[in-house]
Enzyme design. Sequence first.
Site, PDB file in Angstrom:
ATOM      1  N   CYS A   2     -44.409  60.218   2.650  1.00 53.85           N
ATOM      2  CA  CYS A   2     -43.454  61.249   2.267  1.00 53.85           C
ATOM      3  C   CYS A   2     -43.727  62.535   3.054  1.00 53.85           C
ATOM      4  O   CYS A   2     -44.824  62.761   3.534  1.00 53.85           O
ATOM      5  CB  CYS A   2     -43.582  61.552   0.788  1.00 53.85           C
ATOM      6  N   ARG A  27     -41.494  60.911   8.632  1.00 55.83           N
ATOM      7  CA  ARG A  27     -42.562  60.485   7.721  1.00 55.83           C
ATOM      8  C   ARG A  27     -42.055  59.581   6.605  1.00 55.83           C
ATOM      9  O   ARG A  27     -42.817  58.825   6.009  1.00 55.83           O
ATOM     10  CB  ARG A  27     -43.237  61.709   7.086  1.00 55.83           C
ATOM     11  N   LYS A 489     -44.168  46.120  18.740  1.00 56.99           N
ATOM     12  CA  LYS A 489     -43.092  47.071  19.062  1.00 56.99           C
ATOM     13  C   LYS A 489     -41.730  46.425  18.808  1.00 56.99           C
ATOM     14  O   LYS A 489     -40.846  47.044  18.227  1.00 56.99           O
ATOM     15  CB  LYS A 489     -43.143  47.515  20.532  1.00 56.99           C
TER      16      LYS A 489
HETATM   17  O1  M6R Z   1     -51.634  57.060  12.625  1.00 55.73           O
HETATM   18  P1  M6R Z   1     -52.340  55.754  12.852  1.00 55.73           P
HETATM   19  O2  M6R Z   1     -52.589  55.492  14.286  1.00 55.73           O
HETATM   20  O3  M6R Z   1     -53.594  55.618  12.042  1.00 55.73           O
HETATM   21  O4  M6R Z   1     -51.338  54.662  12.340  1.00 55.73           O
HETATM   22  C1  M6R Z   1     -51.666  53.309  12.325  1.00 55.73           C
HETATM   23  C2  M6R Z   1     -50.451  52.448  12.167  1.00 55.73           C
HETATM   24  O5  M6R Z   1     -49.809  52.737  10.953  1.00 55.73           O
HETATM   25  C3  M6R Z   1     -49.463  52.640  13.318  1.00 55.73           C
HETATM   26  O6  M6R Z   1     -50.050  52.384  14.546  1.00 55.73           O
HETATM   27  C4  M6R Z   1     -48.240  51.719  13.136  1.00 55.73           C
HETATM   28  O7  M6R Z   1     -48.623  50.391  13.277  1.00 55.73           O
HETATM   29  C5  M6R Z   1     -47.147  52.102  14.131  1.00 55.73           C
HETATM   30  N1  M6R Z   1     -45.880  52.083  13.476  1.00 55.73           N
HETATM   31  C6  M6R Z   1     -47.084  51.204  15.294  1.00 55.73           C
HETATM   32  O8  M6R Z   1     -46.042  51.486  16.149  1.00 55.73           O
END
Ligand code: M6R
Length: 612
Positions: A2, A27, A489
Site C-alpha cells: 500500500c 505500490r 518478466k
Molecule cells: O524490492 P525487492 O528487490 O526486495 O523486491 C523483490 C521482489 O519482490 C521483486 O524483485 C519482484 O519479483 C519484481 N516484481 C520482479 O520484477
Amino acid sequence: MCGIVGYIGNKDAYPILINGLKRLEYRGYDSAGIALINGETRTYKCKGKVSDLENFVANQDKSGNIGMGHTRWATHGEPNDVNAHPHISLHGHFTVIHNGIIENYDVLKRDLIKNGYSFKSETDTEVLANLIEYIYLKDEKIGVETAVRLALGKVIGAYGILVAAKQENNFLIAARKGSPLVIGVGEGEYYFASDATPIVEHTKSVIYLDDDHMAIVEKNNLMLKTIHNDLLEPEVKQIDINIEAIEKGGYDHFMLKEIFEQPSAIRDTFRGRVSERHNRIYLGGLHTALPKINVAKRIIIIGCGTSWHAGLVGEYLLEEYARIPVEVEYASEFRYRNPIINEDDVVIAISQSGETADTLAAIKLAKEKGATVVGVCNVVGSSIPRETHAGVYTHAGPEIGVASTKAFTAQVTVLTMMALMLGRERGNIKADLYLQMIKALSAVPEKIEVILKQADLIKELSAQFTNAHNFIYLGRGVLFPVALEGALKLKEISYIHAEGYPAAEMKHGPIALIDEKMPVVVIATKDKSYEKVVSNIQEVKARKGIVIAIVTQGDHVIRNLADYVIEVPDSHEAVAPLLTVIPLQLLSYYIAVARGCNVDQPRNLAKSVTVE
Ligand code: M6R
C-alpha cells in the site's frame, strides 16, 4: 504494497494528496481513498485506480489543510469501496490509513466485538482504528497520543500508519513498525509518505521513521518519540532524487524508460568505484565488513524475485573469482527453516526497495545468529541498508515500473564488482585478468546502447507471440539465472506462462512440452558452454519448437538453426548476464503491450512487498 501520503500545513491538502497517490500508485492499485480535515473530517474512497478516486471526488468539497491518502494492495478483504482506506472508528473519533499486516487482528477484533464494537469492513486497519478509539473512550483523560501508543503496544505485526483524531484535529500521528514511512519537512508544513517519491517535488529534507517510533506532527512542530514514550531528537536528512527521475519523460511506460535508462544507471553504479586508469575496483560501503568477508567460510545470498535471480548470478561470479563458497536462498524460505548460520558466514541481502518483509526478517535472523550482513539495495535510506552491517547502494535511481529492470542490472553490476574486488584482494585474480575484467565491465553501458538500438526489431518479433500461451527460457552457467529472469518478466507483465530452465535440464522433463506451438528463448552467446547450447537448440528444433536465440553478434551457426535471432555485442562471459537480459526485458515489454496489459501496474502485483 500500500501507499500512504499525508499533509499538514497551510496549503490545500487535496492536490498534494492526489498527486502523491499518483506517484505512489505503483505500490498498490486496487482501491484508493483520502480524508480531508477542515474542522470536520471528510472521507472519500472507492475501488479502482487513483483516477477513479479523482473522478469520484470531482464535485465534492475538497477543502482542508490537513489530510491523508492511501492506495491499497489488498491483504485482508477483497478490493472494494468498503475495504478501501481510510478507515474510521465506530464512533467517528479516529481516521486511520495503514500499510502492513496486523497479525493478531482477529483476537483484537473479537475482544472489541465483546465490548460492543461492530465492523463495516474486513480489514485489519478498521480493527486498529476501533482499538485506538476503544482505549481512548475508556479514559478520555489519557488523550489521543497515549491512546494511539497503547493501541500500538497491543498490535502484533507490521504497520506504517497515519492517524487523525476528530477531537484534536490540528495534528497527525505517524507511526512505524516494519512498514516504511518518511516525513518531508517544509516551512510550516510536513508531508508524509511510504517512500520519498511524492515528497521530492515539495522538499528534499526528510526524516525516516524507524521501527517503534511515532511522530506527533502539527504544522509548525514535530515531536518524535518511541512507542514507549521516550522523546527522540529527529534527524533531518537530504534526499538526492530529482523530479525527472520519477516521471515518464516521454516514454509510454516507466518500464520502457527504465529499460532504456540502463546504460546510465550502470554508469551511476560504477561511479567512483571502477577505475580503468587506476586498474581498481573499490566498494567503499564494504570497507568495514572486508576483514570479515575476506576470511568468510561461506557467503549466503538472500533475496526475493528478481533480486534472488541477481543473487544467482552473484553465486557464479563470487565462486569463480573470489573463490568463496556461495549459497543462494529465497529470503522467504531462509527465514523459516532454521538455517545453520555461523559467525564466520557473510550474508548478502539483495533488494531493490530495501523494504521487502521476507528479506528484512531473514537479515534479522542472520544477525541474531552472529553473521555479518551486507546489503545491496537501491532505495537510499530504506530499511535494509539501516539493518545491515555494511552495504553497497546500486544507485540505479527510482524504479517505478513494478517489473524490475534497471535494478536487476545494477544489482548484477554490484555483484560483479564485488566478485572482482574480492578476487583481487584474495589473490585469486592476476593483474592482467583484473584489468581485462575492468575493461569488460566498463564497456557494458555502451554495449547495452547497441542492444537497445534493436528495440524496433524486437517489437516486430514480439508481434508473432502475442497469443502464445507458454514460453520456455533456457540458459547455462551464469546465463541460467538470466533465463529465470526472462521468464519472470514475461509472466508478470504479459500473464503468459513461462518457465526458465538450465538448458541441459531440458531433456530431463521440459522437453516433453515442446511442439510446434512452443516458443523457446535460448540464451546462446559464445562462452564455454556454447557448443552444448547449440546441441540444445538442435534438440528443440528436432521437436519443431520455435527458437528465439540470443546470440553473439555475427553468429551464423545459430542464425541458420534458430527461427529468430537477437544479437548482442561480443563480451567477456562474466558480463554476459548484463547484456543478454536486455533483449528479454524488451521482448516481454512488447508482448505485454501488444496484449493490452497494464505493463507498469500488472494485476495482483505490488512494487515493494512489505508483507509476508
Ligand atoms: O524490492 P525487492 O528487490 O526486495 O523486491 C523483490 C521482489 O519482490 C521483486 O524483485 C519482484 O519479483 C519484481 N516484481 C520482479 O520484477
